[in-house]
Design a protein around this motif. Structure first.
Motif, PDB file in Angstrom:
ATOM      1  N   TYR A  20      48.509  36.139  40.337  1.00 48.17           N
ATOM      2  CA  TYR A  20      47.132  36.473  40.830  1.00 48.17           C
ATOM      3  C   TYR A  20      46.594  37.760  40.018  1.00 48.17           C
ATOM      4  O   TYR A  20      47.402  38.688  39.791  1.00 48.17           O
ATOM      5  N   ASP A  47      42.311  39.619  39.593  1.00 48.30           N
ATOM      6  CA  ASP A  47      40.958  39.368  39.581  1.00 48.30           C
ATOM      7  C   ASP A  47      40.053  39.352  38.712  1.00 48.30           C
ATOM      8  O   ASP A  47      38.709  39.484  38.583  1.00 48.30           O
ATOM      9  N   ARG A  73      48.858  28.664  41.643  1.00 42.46           N
ATOM     10  CA  ARG A  73      49.323  27.326  42.396  1.00 42.46           C
ATOM     11  C   ARG A  73      50.857  27.221  42.030  1.00 42.46           C
ATOM     12  O   ARG A  73      51.388  26.469  42.682  1.00 42.46           O
ATOM     13  N   THR A 131      45.593  34.389  36.688  1.00 41.47           N
ATOM     14  CA  THR A 131      44.424  33.319  37.631  1.00 41.47           C
ATOM     15  C   THR A 131      44.174  34.135  38.883  1.00 41.47           C
ATOM     16  O   THR A 131      44.942  34.473  39.463  1.00 41.47           O
ATOM     17  N   ARG A 132      42.907  33.655  39.461  1.00 42.26           N
ATOM     18  CA  ARG A 132      42.311  33.836  40.674  1.00 42.26           C
ATOM     19  C   ARG A 132      43.022  33.121  41.891  1.00 42.26           C
ATOM     20  O   ARG A 132      43.056  33.415  42.937  1.00 42.26           O
ATOM     21  N   GLN A 133      43.604  31.864  41.287  1.00 40.00           N
ATOM     22  CA  GLN A 133      44.012  30.797  42.180  1.00 40.00           C
ATOM     23  C   GLN A 133      45.395  30.495  41.730  1.00 40.00           C
ATOM     24  O   GLN A 133      45.549  29.406  41.295  1.00 40.00           O
TER      25      GLN A 133
END
Length: 311
Positions: A41, A43, A35, A31-33
């Motif tokens: 990460y 892109d 958590r 994922t780009r974000q």
């Protein structure tokens, strides 16, 4: 199994992550974000350290792509195309470069790839859409996006990895933010009746059958190419909403004309294709392979989803 899900933070990704993790599999989300610990990460365009989790994985399930729940402007459709094509190409490069490539790569696609039709439903051997009389240009663009999306996987140089394109119908889940919640909200406000006559077909799949089908396709080593992820009984929009209203206990659903649907879609910053395109899709390859649906019929499926929303 070790399963990597690029773009796994959307609705379908959350469904698969939750179910497969509960079964004891190791699920890693790109994922780009990020958590959480299991989120890594990327892109969606360039290779990086995330490729290390592709190496040695049992399966990759690529769900990356801009949401279709938006206005189909030129810019948004360009973003849909770019996000799908580039992420699929990048996953293909990672799989091709792995020392121990995954056994299978499941690539999200869409049932929108088939023609707008009021006739016989389409299986995987049916024609692809585009250029249907009376269909808006934006619908043709959606088909072009779907074709380009699948072509990237087909052209990837990954001979050691089995590839499956998931031509997925609308996923019905009690999760917040999904299509089912929006349809329930429409029914509760009294506008859950036929739209533009209601004769257009709606194809769908229950969230638990989605999980079971993905697991089935990972485990079977004899299925590749396009596979329809849709319940075997598509039905008209009129019948679909009638069954949903019955499950929700809503007695009346006011009809809407095409222009009313266009105004409503504009207000919701969505597009009428999601409501007006007639999608009649059947999962011939799954059925021929012996897959059994737990929720093949919409009336019972809608009742199950409504009960689960209440918990």
């Amino acid at each position: 199994m070790k399963i990597v899900i690029p773009g796994g933070t959307g609705q379908v990704g959350r469904i698969l992550d939750r179910a497969l993790t509960a079964e004891g599999h190791e699920v890693l989300v790109l994922t780009r974000q990020p958590r959480r610990d299991r989120e890594i990460y990327w892109d969606g365009r360039t290779l990086g350290r995330w490729t290390e989790v592709i190496d040695g994985a049992d399966a990759v399930v690529n769900l990356a792509g801009r949401s279709v729940n938006c206005r189909y402007t030129e810019q948004n459709q360009r973003d849909m195309m770019d996000s799908r094509v580039h992420s699929t190409r990048t996953v293909g490069r990672a799989v091709a470069g792995a020392r121990r490539p995954p056994r299978v790569w499941l690539q999200m696609s869409t049932a929108t790839i088939y023609p707008h039709t009021y006739g016989a439903p389409h299986d995987e051997a049916g024609p692809l859409g585009g250029g249907e009389p009376g269909a808006p240009r934006s619908w043709d663009r959606s088909v072009q996006i779907a074709r380009a999306w699948e072509r990237e996987q087909t052209d990837a140089a990954t001979p050691a990895t089995r590839r499956v394109a998931l031509r997925c119908a609308m996923v019905m889940s009690p999760d917040r933010g999904g299509a089912f919640e929006q349809l329930v909200r429409l029914a509760r406000t009294g506008f859950g009746g036929p739209i533009d006559g209601g004769t257009q077909y709606m194809s769908w799949i229950h969230d638990r059958d989605l999980v079971r089908a993905v697991r089935f396709l990972i485990e079977r080593d004899d299925l590749e190419g396009p596979v329809n992820l849709a319940a075997p009984a598509p039905l008209s929009q009129r019948a679909f909403m009638r069954a949903l209203r019955r499950a929700k206990g809503v007695p009346i659903g006011l009809p809407a004309t095409r222009w009313m649907a266009e105004v409503g879609a504009f207000a919701l910053r969505s597009d009428t294709e999601l409501l007006l395109k007639s999608r009649a899709v059947v999962p011939r390859r799954l059925l021929d392979a012996g897959f059994g649906f737990e929720h093949p019929h919409w009336s019972a499926a809608a009742g199950d989803l409504v009960r689960r929303m209440r918990r």
